[in-house]
Motif scaffolding. Structure first.
Motif, PDB file in Angstrom:
ATOM      1  N   GLU A  39       0.856  -1.170   0.000  1.00 44.84           N
ATOM      2  CA  GLU A  39       0.000   0.000   0.000  1.00 44.84           C
ATOM      3  C   GLU A  39       0.905   1.237   0.000  1.00 44.84           C
ATOM      4  O   GLU A  39       1.728   1.378   0.901  1.00 44.84           O
ATOM      5  N   ASN A  76      -7.583  -0.514   6.601  1.00 46.80           N
ATOM      6  CA  ASN A  76      -7.710   0.629   5.704  1.00 46.80           C
ATOM      7  C   ASN A  76      -6.609   1.643   6.016  1.00 46.80           C
ATOM      8  O   ASN A  76      -6.649   2.330   7.036  1.00 46.80           O
ATOM      9  N   ARG A  78      -5.939   4.066   3.794  1.00 51.96           N
ATOM     10  CA  ARG A  78      -6.335   5.248   3.031  1.00 51.96           C
ATOM     11  C   ARG A  78      -5.748   5.303   1.624  1.00 51.96           C
ATOM     12  O   ARG A  78      -5.770   6.350   0.983  1.00 51.96           O
ATOM     13  N   ASP A  80      -4.887   2.629  -2.147  1.00 48.67           N
ATOM     14  CA  ASP A  80      -5.210   1.355  -2.775  1.00 48.67           C
ATOM     15  C   ASP A  80      -4.135   0.321  -2.462  1.00 48.67           C
ATOM     16  O   ASP A  80      -3.074   0.628  -1.913  1.00 48.67           O
ATOM     17  N   THR A 103      -9.302  -1.559  -3.701  1.00 45.41           N
ATOM     18  CA  THR A 103      -9.590  -0.264  -3.085  1.00 45.41           C
ATOM     19  C   THR A 103     -10.598  -0.419  -1.958  1.00 45.41           C
ATOM     20  O   THR A 103     -11.326  -1.417  -1.889  1.00 45.41           O
ATOM     21  N   SER A 107     -12.015   5.615   1.526  1.00 40.44           N
ATOM     22  CA  SER A 107     -10.626   5.682   1.985  1.00 40.44           C
ATOM     23  C   SER A 107     -10.471   6.599   3.194  1.00 40.44           C
ATOM     24  O   SER A 107      -9.444   6.562   3.883  1.00 40.44           O
ATOM     25  N   ASN A 108     -11.491   7.427   3.457  1.00 37.63           N
ATOM     26  CA  ASN A 108     -11.438   8.337   4.599  1.00 37.63           C
ATOM     27  C   ASN A 108     -12.195   7.808   5.816  1.00 37.63           C
ATOM     28  O   ASN A 108     -12.474   8.558   6.759  1.00 37.63           O
TER      29      ASN A 108
END
Length: 290
Positions: A39, A76, A78, A80, A103, A107-108
């Motif tokens: 990532e 996560n 944030r 991909d 993804t 992402s937030n």
């Protein structure tokens, strides 16, 4: 031949989602073959440490016909994600295949949410991480789904130049996102409160709850769980540069046998032994306990 590497599903609903990575077409499979999690997906694989990794031999069919699959649990971060198939072990790795990109739907998404006591018995602090911020807040109330109070948060971050040196500034560097903190004040003692964190523009967390500090009483016992200096392990069994799989047993025991009868948890430190590898410091299990 060409190695095929496929990851599914391609869009994840939230932090802690699972991905199945499948491969085929590996000629002369050996015990040094491994799959790394990267990532962002376009990272320099030779200059960035993987978030974590697993040996292809975790799948029994790999040594038989050069194919197999493994499941990873993804936090996560944030950005991909891509999976990379390496050959020739971890000392002299050679990239053999790169998967499709994965993804997160948001992402937030607020992550790493955790509570902390303050000097004031009527105030509890909540902290979280997010990729973007507009007007981050915590909202809370004494009824589930009905938040009668809110408080604006303050936030900060740090840059690679703020760190002291390698590996934190080189192979171990990860964008930290925004580190956010807010206070829930005016709490009545011994009452359960429900809360969410986030903001209107980038979304809210799922609801969580806690019980505020109990009223003082000579007859009431206070139940505390204290632990620390145990590192962290990956729920999917994958490897990092310094994993501590037995730590999962401690966390599991707290959740399954102690949590419902505990007033608060005291973690004295060393949640992970990241020592410059930021991805290893992103540990959600201990926060979810709280």
């Amino acid at each position: 031949g060409t190695i095929k590497l496929q990851a599914d599903p391609t869009v994840l609903n939230g932090s802690g989602s699972w991905v199945t990575v499948s491969w085929s077409g590996v000629e002369s499979p050996n015990t040094g073959d491994w799959i790394g999690v990267y990532e962002p997906s376009n990272a320099n694989y030779s200059a960035t440490a993987p978030v974590k990794y697993q040996y292809a031999t975790i799948s029994p069919s790999h040594m038989v016909n050069g194919s197999g699959s493994v499941r990873f649990r993804l936090v996560n971060m944030r950005v991909d994600v891509a999976f990379v198939f390496f050959r020739h072990g971890t000392d002299n790795p050679v990239v053999a295949a790169v998967s499709n990109t994965i993804t997160f739907s948001n992402s937030n998404e607020p992550t790493q949410i955790h509570l902390a006591l303050t000097k004031n018995l009527s105030t509890v602090s909540v902290s979280w991480v997010s990729g973007m911020v507009s007007r981050p807040q915590v909202k809370w109330g004494s009824t589930s789904g009905h938040y009668t109070s809110s408080s604006d948060a303050f936030y900060s971050t740090y840059k690679v130049t703020d760190l002291c040196g390698a590996p934190a500034t080189t192979v171990g560097w990860r964008q930290p996102g925004w580190l956010i903190q807010a206070n829930m004040s005016g709490l009545e003692q011994g009452m359960r409160y429900y809360y969410v964190v986030g903001d209107e523009k980038y979304g809210w967390s799922s609801e969580a709850s806690f019980v505020s500090a109990p009223k003082s009483s000579r007859s009431r016992k206070t139940q505390v769980v204290a632990y620390g200096d145990m590192g962290n392990g990956q729920l999917d069994g994958s490897y990092q540069h310094w994993e501590q799989q037995p730590s999962l047993k401690t966390t599991s025991r707290i959740v399954n046998t102690q949590l419902n009868k505990t007033d608060f948890i005291l973690h004295i430190g060393d949640i992970s032994y990241a020592v410059g590898y930021a991805a290893e410091g992103i540990t959600e299990a201990v926060f979810k306990v709280q």
